[in-house]
Design an enzyme around this catalytic site. Structure first.
Site, PDB file in Angstrom:
ATOM      1  N   SER A  26      70.224  46.075  -8.650  1.00 29.83           N
ATOM      2  CA  SER A  26      71.558  45.546  -8.339  1.00 29.83           C
ATOM      3  C   SER A  26      72.481  46.486  -7.579  1.00 29.83           C
ATOM      4  O   SER A  26      73.634  46.155  -7.347  1.00 29.83           O
ATOM      5  CB  SER A  26      72.278  45.045  -9.604  1.00 29.83           C
ATOM      6  OG  SER A  26      71.763  43.800  -9.985  1.00 29.83           O
ATOM      7  N   ASP A  78      63.219  44.092  -2.687  1.00 25.92           N
ATOM      8  CA  ASP A  78      62.525  42.812  -2.845  1.00 25.92           C
ATOM      9  C   ASP A  78      61.724  42.480  -1.593  1.00 25.92           C
ATOM     10  O   ASP A  78      60.532  42.150  -1.655  1.00 25.92           O
ATOM     11  CB  ASP A  78      63.554  41.722  -3.161  1.00 25.92           C
ATOM     12  CG  ASP A  78      62.941  40.388  -3.555  1.00 25.92           C
ATOM     13  OD1 ASP A  78      61.775  40.357  -4.000  1.00 25.92           O
ATOM     14  OD2 ASP A  78      63.650  39.378  -3.431  1.00 25.92           O
TER      15      ASP A  78
END
Length: 190
Positions: free
Chosen positions: A123, A36
């Site tokens: 994740s 991210d």
């Protein structure tokens, strides 16, 4: 039926040059660490500005959902943000949420007309999802999605871009198993 090329490579997702990159975002779309942060840094401030607009409009992005921003300086047409689950031992619906990440990202990519889509390992970093299980969920969910998608909306290429060698090894091993078992539902792997 035309197949979708599926491959796993090791590299930097921010350097990929297809139609759409999927970002493993946080629910506030603030640009955090890992992939991210790398995407926000490489794409520049335009991404953060569009994420702020999404927060103003709808409060962010819920786990399992996906939203689109422009790519900023990235060499793609679309940037799709999805929020993966934080691993809590597997008893909080994490597997279903992770599968929804892939489905909602592919659905949004189809709506955008993306013919090629790159995924990171959603994740498996600070969110702690077990890497081998996350890989299996990613591959099964993508195969199921492709099997059900109309040919005209199915992407031509899906790439899993692994930053770490251990993730790439998991994808290669599980993709080989899919090919040998016929569990790839008619999609051709590369």
């Amino acid at each position: 039926m035309k197949g979708t090329g599926i491959e796993a490579i090791r590299g930097d997702i921010t350097a990929w040059g297809g139609d759409a990159i999927v970002n493993a975002a946080n629910s506030g779309l603030f640009g955090g660490g890992g992939v991210d942060g790398a995407i926000h840094r490489a794409g520049g401030p335009a991404i953060a500005e569009e994420c702020a607009e999404i927060r103003r409009r709808q409060g962010g992005c819920l786990p399992g959902e996906a939203v689109r921003t422009g790519p900023g300086r990235l060499g793609v047409r679309h940037l799709i943000h999805t929020v993966g689950p934080i691993w809590k031992g597997g008893s909080a619906g994490e597997r279903d949420i992770l599968a929804r990440c892939y489905r909602s990202s592919l659905k949004l990519a189809a709506e955008l007309g993306a013919r090629s889509v790159a995924f990171p390992n959603i994740s498996t970093g600070i969110y702690g999802f077990p890497k081998d299980e996350a890989c299996g969920i990613a591959l099964r969910t993508v195969a199921d999605y492709l099997a059900a998608a109309a040919e005209e909306t199915r992407p031509e290429e899906i790439v899993f871009i692994c930053f770490e060698a251990d993730n790439l090894a998991l994808y290669e091993e599980q993709m080989e198993h899919f090919k040998q078992s016929g569990d790839h539902k008619g999609n051709r792997g590369k």
